[in-house]
Enzyme design. Structure first.
Site, PDB file in Angstrom:
ATOM      1  N   ASN A 164       0.870  -1.188   0.000  1.00 31.99           N
ATOM      2  CA  ASN A 164       0.000   0.000   0.000  1.00 31.99           C
ATOM      3  C   ASN A 164       0.904   1.235   0.000  1.00 31.99           C
ATOM      4  O   ASN A 164       2.127   1.117   0.099  1.00 31.99           O
ATOM      5  CB  ASN A 164      -0.954  -0.011   1.207  1.00 31.99           C
ATOM      6  CG  ASN A 164      -0.208  -0.063   2.518  1.00 31.99           C
ATOM      7  OD1 ASN A 164       0.588   0.810   2.834  1.00 31.99           O
ATOM      8  ND2 ASN A 164      -0.440  -1.126   3.286  1.00 31.99           N
ATOM      9  N   ASP A 222       1.660  -8.834   1.277  1.00 33.07           N
ATOM     10  CA  ASP A 222       2.529  -7.852   1.933  1.00 33.07           C
ATOM     11  C   ASP A 222       2.936  -8.364   3.327  1.00 33.07           C
ATOM     12  O   ASP A 222       4.135  -8.395   3.681  1.00 33.07           O
ATOM     13  CB  ASP A 222       1.747  -6.538   2.047  1.00 33.07           C
ATOM     14  CG  ASP A 222       2.597  -5.336   2.385  1.00 33.07           C
ATOM     15  OD1 ASP A 222       3.821  -5.471   2.497  1.00 33.07           O
ATOM     16  OD2 ASP A 222       2.014  -4.239   2.545  1.00 33.07           O
ATOM     17  N   GLY A 230      -6.588  -9.105  -4.266  1.00 33.33           N
ATOM     18  CA  GLY A 230      -7.045  -9.520  -2.950  1.00 33.33           C
ATOM     19  C   GLY A 230      -7.837  -8.396  -2.301  1.00 33.33           C
ATOM     20  O   GLY A 230      -8.939  -8.054  -2.743  1.00 33.33           O
ATOM     21  N   TYR A 254      -7.699  -5.326  -2.547  1.00 31.41           N
ATOM     22  CA  TYR A 254      -8.023  -4.187  -3.412  1.00 31.41           C
ATOM     23  C   TYR A 254      -9.098  -4.494  -4.447  1.00 31.41           C
ATOM     24  O   TYR A 254      -9.517  -3.594  -5.182  1.00 31.41           O
ATOM     25  CB  TYR A 254      -6.752  -3.634  -4.062  1.00 31.41           C
ATOM     26  CG  TYR A 254      -5.912  -2.778  -3.120  1.00 31.41           C
ATOM     27  CD1 TYR A 254      -6.308  -2.537  -1.803  1.00 31.41           C
ATOM     28  CD2 TYR A 254      -4.724  -2.188  -3.554  1.00 31.41           C
ATOM     29  CE1 TYR A 254      -5.549  -1.760  -0.946  1.00 31.41           C
ATOM     30  CE2 TYR A 254      -3.957  -1.396  -2.702  1.00 31.41           C
ATOM     31  CZ  TYR A 254      -4.375  -1.188  -1.394  1.00 31.41           C
ATOM     32  OH  TYR A 254      -3.617  -0.398  -0.547  1.00 31.41           O
TER      33      TYR A 254
HETATM   34  N1  AR6 Z   1       2.158 -15.588  -2.183  1.00 29.89           N
HETATM   35  C1  AR6 Z   1       1.550 -15.229  -3.345  1.00 29.89           C
HETATM   36  N2  AR6 Z   1       0.364 -14.587  -3.396  1.00 29.89           N
HETATM   37  C2  AR6 Z   1      -0.241 -14.310  -2.216  1.00 29.89           C
HETATM   38  C3  AR6 Z   1       0.325 -14.652  -0.957  1.00 29.89           C
HETATM   39  C4  AR6 Z   1       1.582 -15.308  -0.975  1.00 29.89           C
HETATM   40  N3  AR6 Z   1       2.204 -15.668   0.158  1.00 29.89           N
HETATM   41  N4  AR6 Z   1      -0.529 -14.233   0.015  1.00 29.89           N
HETATM   42  C5  AR6 Z   1      -1.602 -13.683  -0.606  1.00 29.89           C
HETATM   43  N5  AR6 Z   1      -1.429 -13.729  -1.950  1.00 29.89           N
HETATM   44  P1  AR6 Z   1      -3.426  -8.822  -1.462  1.00 29.89           P
HETATM   45  P2  AR6 Z   1      -3.867  -6.317  -2.967  1.00 29.89           P
HETATM   46  C6  AR6 Z   1      -2.326 -13.288  -3.028  1.00 29.89           C
HETATM   47  O1  AR6 Z   1      -4.651  -8.593  -0.667  1.00 29.89           O
HETATM   48  O2  AR6 Z   1      -5.193  -6.787  -3.443  1.00 29.89           O
HETATM   49  C7  AR6 Z   1      -2.254  -5.531   1.859  1.00 29.89           C
HETATM   50  O3  AR6 Z   1      -2.739  -5.409   3.157  1.00 29.89           O
HETATM   51  C8  AR6 Z   1      -3.777 -13.089  -2.712  1.00 29.89           C
HETATM   52  O4  AR6 Z   1      -4.462 -14.348  -2.664  1.00 29.89           O
HETATM   53  O5  AR6 Z   1      -2.211  -9.313  -0.766  1.00 29.89           O
HETATM   54  O6  AR6 Z   1      -2.946  -5.664  -3.950  1.00 29.89           O
HETATM   55  C9  AR6 Z   1      -1.390  -4.363   1.433  1.00 29.89           C
HETATM   56  O7  AR6 Z   1      -0.675  -3.802   2.515  1.00 29.89           O
HETATM   57  C10 AR6 Z   1      -4.230 -12.230  -3.902  1.00 29.89           C
HETATM   58  O8  AR6 Z   1      -4.504 -13.063  -5.029  1.00 29.89           O
HETATM   59  O9  AR6 Z   1      -2.977  -7.469  -2.258  1.00 29.89           O
HETATM   60  C11 AR6 Z   1      -2.404  -3.413   0.881  1.00 29.89           C
HETATM   61  O10 AR6 Z   1      -3.006  -2.639   1.901  1.00 29.89           O
HETATM   62  C12 AR6 Z   1      -2.978 -11.412  -4.214  1.00 29.89           C
HETATM   63  O11 AR6 Z   1      -1.911 -12.011  -3.476  1.00 29.89           O
HETATM   64  C13 AR6 Z   1      -3.432  -4.314   0.250  1.00 29.89           C
HETATM   65  O12 AR6 Z   1      -3.356  -5.541   0.953  1.00 29.89           O
HETATM   66  C14 AR6 Z   1      -3.078  -9.957  -3.831  1.00 29.89           C
HETATM   67  O13 AR6 Z   1      -3.835  -9.832  -2.626  1.00 29.89           O
HETATM   68  C15 AR6 Z   1      -3.119  -4.589  -1.199  1.00 29.89           C
HETATM   69  O14 AR6 Z   1      -4.165  -5.319  -1.783  1.00 29.89           O
END
Ligand code: AR6
Length: 173
Positions: free
Chosen positions: A27, A37, A122, A124
């Protein structure tokens, strides 16, 4: 579309990838969060947050690079995807910019392998099919012009994201 042998989509945990750089879907504060993250910060250890504190945040669509600390990856490229707001707020262009800016940092640092999560798919809320289509287009464009990079991976954590990529790859072949 991406018949390039340097490209792969797999299901797994991005923190386990042995590549030069993994991408973090962060973020704008760059100070950690949930999802991928949180997983990256946990796996890298507290030194990652210390370095992130020196970066002054990151605007949506941009990217910043840090070391990888306890990760197998040497670097983490932190990018900030757009929050999905219905599609009329430049979300698609901002997501494309994330990929382009990550590739720009990869080239600037002379790195040869990179793994992406499904940025914005995820917390977002970006529609997965649309996000995957943008990612594939940007990766394809990059591989067309860069012949030094050895590996570009998309690491899908959940099966629905993995399936969305598989569907698109079959359609585009
Ligand atoms: N390895 C690979 N992909 C993953 C993992 C992992 N270990 N864990 C989750 N994912 P998100 P965003 C996937 O929510 O939508 C955070 O709090 C997950 O299943 O991580 O860009 C940040 O600080 C999904 O498909 O990221 C921001 O505040 C993808 O990663 C916010 O979330 C992205 O989900 C960013 O949201």
């Amino acid at each position: 579309m991406i018949a390039d042998p340097r490209f792969a989509v797999l299901q797994g945990d991005i923190t386990r990838q042995q590549v030069d750089a993994i991408v973090n879907a962060a973020n704008t504060t760059l100070l950690g969060g949930g999802g991928v993250d949180g997983a990256i910060h946990r796996a890298a250890g507290p030194e990652l947050l210390q370095e992130c504190r020196t970066l002054g945040g990151c605007p949506t669509g941009q990217a910043k690079i840090t070391r990888g600390y306890r990760l197998s990856a040497k670097y983490v490229i932190h990018t900030v995807g757009p929050v999905w707001q219905g599609g009329q707020h430049g979300e698609e262009d901002l997501l494309a910019q994330c990929y382009r800016n990550c590739f720009r940092l990869l080239e600037e640092h002379g790195l040869r392998s990179i793994a992406f999560p499904a940025i914005s798919c995820g917390a977002y809320g970006f529609p997965i099919d649309r996000a995957a289509a943008i990612a594939l287009t940007e990766i394809h464009n990059f591989l067309q012009h860069n012949k030094n990079v050895e590996s570009v991976r998309v690491v899908c954590y959940t099966h629905d994201v993995f399936e969305a990529y598989q569907r698109l790859l079959h359609l585009r072949h």
